[in-house]
Design an enzyme around this catalytic site. Sequence first.
Site, short mmCIF file in Angstrom:
data_model
loop_
_atom_site.label_atom_id
_atom_site.label_comp_id
_atom_site.label_asym_id
_atom_site.label_seq_id
_atom_site.Cartn_x
_atom_site.Cartn_y
_atom_site.Cartn_z
N HIS A 100 -20.19 -0.95 18.91
CA HIS A 100 -19.34 -1.10 17.74
C HIS A 100 -18.64 0.23 17.46
CE1 HIS A 100 -18.02 -1.62 13.62
NE2 HIS A 100 -18.10 -2.94 13.84
N GLU A 149 -11.83 -5.34 18.73
CA GLU A 149 -11.75 -4.92 17.33
C GLU A 149 -10.87 -3.68 17.22
OE1 GLU A 149 -15.29 -6.52 14.90
OE2 GLU A 149 -15.83 -4.56 15.69
N GLY A 206 -17.30 -8.46 9.57
CA GLY A 206 -18.08 -7.46 8.85
C GLY A 206 -18.15 -7.80 7.37
P1 PGA Z 1 -14.54 -6.12 8.94
O1 PGA Z 1 -15.46 -5.49 10.08
O2 PGA Z 1 -14.62 -7.62 9.11
O3 PGA Z 1 -15.16 -5.64 7.66
O4 PGA Z 1 -13.17 -5.61 9.16
C1 PGA Z 1 -15.47 -6.02 11.36
C2 PGA Z 1 -16.50 -5.35 12.20
O5 PGA Z 1 -16.78 -4.15 11.94
O6 PGA Z 1 -17.08 -5.94 13.11
#
Ligand code: PGA
Length: 223
Positions: A100, A149, A206
Amino acid sequence: MNTPLIVGNWKANKTIVEAKEWLKEVSSIKYQVVSGVEVVVCAPYVALSALKEQLLTPNPYTLIPKLGAQDISRFDEGPYTGEITAKMLKELVEYVIIGHSERRKYFWDTEEILKEKAARALEAGLKPIYCISEKAMFIPEGVEIVAYEPLFAVGTGSPDTPENADDVAQEIKKRRKLRVLYGGSIKPGNARDFVQKPNIDGLLIGGASLLASEFSAIIQNAS
Ligand code: PGA
């Protein structure tokens, strides 16, 4: 379309009590199409055992999420104080997030380290969900699920466009057979736009996975 894989990543949030409350709420919502989606929740290590127990207890749940971890040790068991190994996780989870962007940024997880983490997970029979923020980034051998991401979208409220995410997913899939998830500012209102794209096989969520009601709405919109 394959069954979308919807993964919640709580990050460093929720006590054990809060985790159990969340699971009760998410599991008891009556879904019309629960079979149309595969759901995973990646909880903090300390909550995993309690969640597993809760999922084993006979109950009227209509949705049974699978469990995942948010990281894994690069080492096998041994003198590595504070580490959580693949062997420990194997008793609790099916999935594990590796690489991540927050691990890379705050905990200096390099590609060399991530390669070792992926190897430990695969040896133990865990399924890595390997995160990359750009299409050309390294993906370890044996990994079958990748989460795209982009950094500008993680936790910012500014998602990528579904069109661009789909193009990136298509590019990533040219390397080999992979399931590609999109992650970054997914909310109930945009989840469907992403999962409907032909190359996007699911979502990594997230912030919007923290509230049971929001996460449930995403599941419903994605199924
Ligand atoms: P978010 O985070 O949905 O808060 O943008 C995504 C993630 O970190 O996997």
